[in-house]
Design a protein around this motif. Structure first.
Motif, short mmCIF file in Angstrom:
data_model
loop_
_atom_site.label_atom_id
_atom_site.label_comp_id
_atom_site.label_asym_id
_atom_site.label_seq_id
_atom_site.Cartn_x
_atom_site.Cartn_y
_atom_site.Cartn_z
N ALA A 1 -2.87 -9.37 0.90
CA ALA A 1 -1.54 -8.51 0.26
C ALA A 1 -1.60 -8.41 -1.28
N GLY A 2 -1.82 -9.67 -1.69
CA GLY A 2 -2.13 -9.71 -3.13
C GLY A 2 -2.89 -8.59 -3.80
N LYS A 3 -4.21 -8.36 -3.24
CA LYS A 3 -5.23 -7.62 -3.62
C LYS A 3 -4.56 -6.03 -3.54
N LEU A 4 -4.14 -5.85 -2.13
CA LEU A 4 -3.74 -4.47 -1.94
C LEU A 4 -2.53 -4.13 -2.94
N PHE A 5 -1.55 -5.20 -3.27
CA PHE A 5 -0.70 -4.78 -4.41
C PHE A 5 -1.23 -4.42 -5.51
N ARG A 6 -2.04 -5.36 -6.11
CA ARG A 6 -2.81 -4.94 -7.31
C ARG A 6 -3.46 -3.62 -7.54
N LEU A 7 -4.20 -3.32 -6.35
CA LEU A 7 -4.80 -1.66 -6.46
C LEU A 7 -3.96 -0.98 -5.92
N GLY A 8 -3.11 -1.27 -5.19
CA GLY A 8 -1.83 -0.17 -4.71
C GLY A 8 -1.10 0.33 -5.94
N ILE A 9 -0.88 -0.37 -6.83
CA ILE A 9 0.09 0.40 -7.99
C ILE A 9 -0.72 1.24 -8.53
N LEU B 1 0.76 -1.23 0.07
CA LEU B 1 -0.13 -0.17 -0.09
C LEU B 1 0.77 1.26 0.06
N CYS B 2 2.11 1.07 0.35
CA CYS B 2 3.07 2.30 0.69
C CYS B 2 3.98 2.61 -0.58
N ASN B 3 4.11 3.81 -0.72
CA ASN B 3 4.83 4.11 -1.95
C ASN B 3 6.44 4.32 -1.43
N SER B 4 6.71 4.63 0.01
CA SER B 4 7.90 4.68 0.38
C SER B 4 7.95 4.13 1.64
N VAL B 5 9.15 4.08 2.34
CA VAL B 5 9.38 3.44 3.81
C VAL B 5 8.89 4.45 4.69
N GLN B 6 8.91 5.79 4.34
CA GLN B 6 8.22 6.54 5.40
C GLN B 6 6.78 6.44 5.49
N ASP B 7 6.07 6.17 4.41
CA ASP B 7 4.67 6.03 4.42
C ASP B 7 4.35 4.81 5.32
N SER B 8 5.22 3.93 5.41
CA SER B 8 5.09 2.67 6.04
C SER B 8 4.85 2.83 7.49
N GLN B 9 5.50 3.85 8.08
CA GLN B 9 5.89 4.06 9.47
C GLN B 9 4.68 3.85 10.22
N GLN B 10 3.59 4.56 9.88
CA GLN B 10 2.44 4.47 10.68
C GLN B 10 1.76 3.07 10.95
N PHE B 11 2.14 2.31 9.77
CA PHE B 11 1.67 0.83 9.96
C PHE B 11 2.48 -0.28 10.76
N PRO C 1 -1.02 6.19 2.05
CA PRO C 1 -1.97 5.57 2.34
C PRO C 1 -2.60 5.71 3.97
N THR C 2 -3.72 5.64 4.28
CA THR C 2 -4.30 5.49 5.56
C THR C 2 -4.94 4.15 5.97
N TRP C 3 -5.34 3.97 7.15
CA TRP C 3 -6.01 2.68 7.53
C TRP C 3 -7.15 2.82 6.90
N ALA C 4 -8.03 3.82 6.86
CA ALA C 4 -9.09 3.89 6.01
C ALA C 4 -9.23 3.62 4.80
N SER C 5 -8.05 4.08 4.01
CA SER C 5 -8.19 3.84 2.55
C SER C 5 -7.65 2.20 2.43
N MET C 6 -6.98 1.73 3.38
CA MET C 6 -6.69 0.24 3.11
C MET C 6 -7.99 -0.62 3.35
N ILE C 7 -8.70 -0.16 4.25
CA ILE C 7 -9.88 -0.96 4.62
C ILE C 7 -10.76 -0.97 3.28
N ARG C 8 -10.88 0.40 2.91
CA ARG C 8 -11.98 0.57 1.54
C ARG C 8 -11.29 -0.44 0.47
#
Lengths: 420, 315
Positions: free
Chosen positions: A394-402, A311-321, A409-416
């Protein structure tokens, strides 16, 4: 499937050939043994520090026997200094004691009244500079003084030495572990605890370390802008699978090297502190559980981390998760002592069945008491099911995430996304 | 894996899209897209930014699933192993920075189903061909941008694809590299590779494409061989001039409007009228000094097609 193997090969070689892998493999055991050796060493050197304790002994019959008692008990790092009072007054004696404590000639002081031996409730006053001296008082001075008191009173009462020994003798305990098959073996609590702790630390460190590797490995696809090219060649599920397997195998390689080193060392009887590392502790059930919790724990966290990375574009993005996920491993570490006290309580059973906690908590229970087999099996089943769902997600998030560049990303967008 | 024997003859349809639609929420990114791409052609997939080109391409590559419609390669539904024979160079592209060039190419070839040994041989061959032979063991991030572009390009073609999809391949390149890549594209075309060339730069497309399709607002509004498309729009007007600045005769067949511009007459023709029919009456009226069917540029065609499409939608 050959494509998955291609990805596994790339991820594996990339990691095994990296400098950090070589350094980690060499430093890992050093760090881990430091965890065990350091406290032992510290407590030993702490205990070795020479301390002088001043004693105002108005009766004059305590200091000598107390010295002997200290030596007899092995507390030879504490020296008693008889503080004489210049004019014999109590007040002056206390003043002298305080003066010596302040100028550092003595660490602390004891004031014993003249009728100490005959008092119905014997009183002693302990003068010291810090609360931490309590340990010295309770673990060294008090037992020695009590012994002097006891022996002195037996002598006064003219109890023969043989009767004295008979009256003060203590229970000699032997602990034996009863197995499910009805057998029993001699128990060595110290070794069991250290071994369980070492094995849990290995699971904990490897899962956190290699699990989070998948996070960066998945983000790499996006930061190097390879995601779309990759998806044009392999499905997102296969890509994830290849990455997780490749990284997992690198982790197992490292662990294998450590295990071999450990085996060689233990064959030569290397001991750490008072503990001899004991291969005999590794009963079949513990060995199998270790491997299973190690693998399932790794795959569970690796797929969760991969999903977050997708879901994340950078390592910084991933901190919150990152932190909430790491909590899944940290919380059971904090709960260890609670579980240890009553490993078969309802709370312990329920918590150890939570898939995120199982690698630490259920394994701890296996190490200390061998819980019912159905509970171990159930925790494996729950973890395997969680892995399957996490991998799908994870597979689904990756396909949508690209398709979603730019926005953090946020928790909300992940759940959506997972719902869509 | 398909063998070349399974492929249609050159000029026959290789890739077919039938009624492909995809929407994101309320926004329809592709609407009932129908295409047939002839084998051996460079097929221009043209349209402004946001027209739905990338969405359609992602549907072809199965990166996103279309809501409806079917996609056929050589008459067969696009299964995974058929996609191994499609090379795709997305607009969003990069390389693994820490990987050696030769490893990178071999890895991407393997992911397209090429066995490792063969993949390494092909990777070396491509590096030689692009003049990057001495960089084979260098890490990608030590190369210049231009070199990296070449490697991405090689990675697209290394699986010996039947079809290659190039999405905005020239964007961000300097003229020298554009020339180089154009040369490579023409070279691959001459080997029989079909190329789907997606771009919003119409002038570039005009230079390389045999056939085009114009897409706007997710809909195909015009498609066909470049010559045919031109003819459609060429027929609309003719520029004529008679010696002595004579006016053309008033009752020319098919002419619906006329206007004088810069010493010549612009005659607008009715749909379906034949400009050849004008020649005889014009020659009878005087000496013909200029008779030119307008050859509009792709941008002009595009603007005209969009205008026509909007008029149709409004009607």
């Amino acid at each position: 499937m050959s494509k998955v193997l291609t990805i596994v090969r790339k991820e594996y070689l990339e990691r095994v050939r990296s400098k950090s892998f070589v350094i980690g493999t060499l430093l890992g055991p050093a760090l881990m043994s430091m965890f065990i050796v350091l406290p032992v060493l510290l407590s030993e050197t702490g205990g070795d520090e020479q301390r002088t304790v001043g004693v105002v002994d108005l009766s004059g019959e305590i200091v000598g026997p107390m010295r002997a008692a200290l030596v007899d008990r092995g507390d030879d790092n504490v020296t008693l200094q008889h503080v004489e009072c210049p004019d014999g007054g109590d007040v002056a004696c206390v003043e002298e004691l305080k003066r010596r404590i302040i100028d550092g000639t003595i660490h602390s002081g004891i004031m014993l009244p003249a009728d100490f031996m005959s008092m119905s409730a014997p009183r002693a006053t302990f003068y010291n500079k810090s609360v931490s001296s309590m340990v010295l008082r309770d673990e060294v001075l008090q037992p020695a003084l009590d012994r002097v008191l006891r022996e002195g009173r037996f002598t006064r009462a003219a109890v023969p030495e043989s009767l004295y020994t008979y009256l003060t003798t203590r229970t000699d305990w032997t602990s034996r572990t009863v197995s499910a098959e009805g057998g029993d073996t001699e128990q060595n609590e110290a070794v069991s605890f250290v071994m369980a702790f070492v094995l849990i630390m290995i699971i904990y460190i490897m899962v956190i370390m290699y699990g989070s590797h998948t996070l960066t490995a998945v983000i790499e696809e996006k930061s190097s802008r390879m995601a779309e090219v990759m998806l044009a060649s392999v499905s997102s599920g296969h890509l994830m699978l290849g990455k997780v397997l490749g990284i997992g195998m690198a982790g197992l390689t490292q662990f294998g090297i450590w295990a071999m080193a450990f085996f060689v060392l233990s064959q030569r009887g290397v001991s750490v502190g008072d503990f001899t590392l004991d291969v005999a502790f590794m009963t079949p059930i513990i060995l199998i559980s270790f491997v299973m919790f190690f693998l399932l724990g790794f795959f569970l966290y690796a797929t969760l981390y991969a999903g977050v990375g997708a879901l994340c574009n950078s390592v910084q993005d991933s901190q919150q998760f990152h932190t909430p996920l790491a909590m899944g491993m940290v919380i059971p570490m904090m709960l260890l002592s609670v579980i240890l006290r009553s490993p078969d309580s309802t709370l312990a059973v329920v918590l150890s069945l939570v898939p995120l906690f199982s690698p630490v908590l259920m394994f701890m229970r296996v190490c200390v008491e061998t819980p019912p087999v159905w509970q171990i099996g159930l925790s494996w089943l729950l973890m395997a099911t969680s892995i399957w769902f996490a991998a799908k997600a994870a597979g689904k998030l990756f396909r949508l995430g690209i398709l979603m560049h730019g926005a953090s990303p946020t928790w909300a967008s992940m759940i959506r996304m997972l719902r869509s | 894996m398909t063998t070349p024997g399974d492929l249609p003859a050159v000029g026959e349809t290789l890739l077919t899209l039938r009624g492909v639609s995809k929407s994101y929420g309320t926004k329809q990114a592709a609407r009932d897209v129908c295409l047939s791409i002839p084998r051996g052609a460079i097929y221009g997939f043209l349209g402004p930014n946001g027209a739905g080109k990338t969405t359609t391409i992602r549907c072809i590559m199965n990166i996103i699933l279309p809501d409806s419609g079917e996609i056929l390669l050589a008459g067969r539904p696009l299964a995974r192993e058929l996609r191994d024979r499609i090379g795709y160079l997305p607009e969003e592209r990069g390389l693994y920075r820490k990987m050696k060039c030769v490893e990178q190419l071999a890895y991407l070839a393997q992911l397209k189903g090429v066995p490792r040994k063969e993949a390494l041989v092909r990777a070396d061959a491509w590096l030689e061909r692009l003049g990057l032979g001495e960089n084979r063991d260098k890490k990608v991030d030590t190369l210049s941008k231009g070199m990296q572009q070449k490697i991405q390009f090689a990675a697209t073609f290394i699986c010996k694809p039947h079809l290659v999809i190039l999405d905005e391949v020239f964007s961000g390149l300097d003229p020298l590299n554009i020339e180089l890549l154009r040369g490579l594209i023409m070279e691959e075309k001459s080997r029989g590779t079909t190329i789907l060339f997606s771009t919003h730069m119409l002038a570039e497309a005009e230079k390389v494409c045999d056939a085009i399709c114009l897409i706007e607002g997710g809909e195909v509004i015009l498609d066909g061989a470049l010559g045919d498309v031109r003819k459609q729009f060429t027929l609309k007007s003719v520029k004529v001039a008679l010696a002595g600045d004579l006016d053309p005769p008033p009752d020319l067949p098919g002419v619906i409007a006329r206007k004088k511009t810069e010493g010549a007459w612009q005659l607008t023709l009715d749909e379906g009228a034949d400009p050849q029919a004008l020649l005889a009456p014009l020659a009878a009226a005087g000496r013909v000094e200029l008779f030119a069917a307008n050859r509009p540029s792709l941008s002009e065609i595009f603007l005209a097609a969009v205008a026509r499409h909007r008029a149709e939608v409004a009607a």
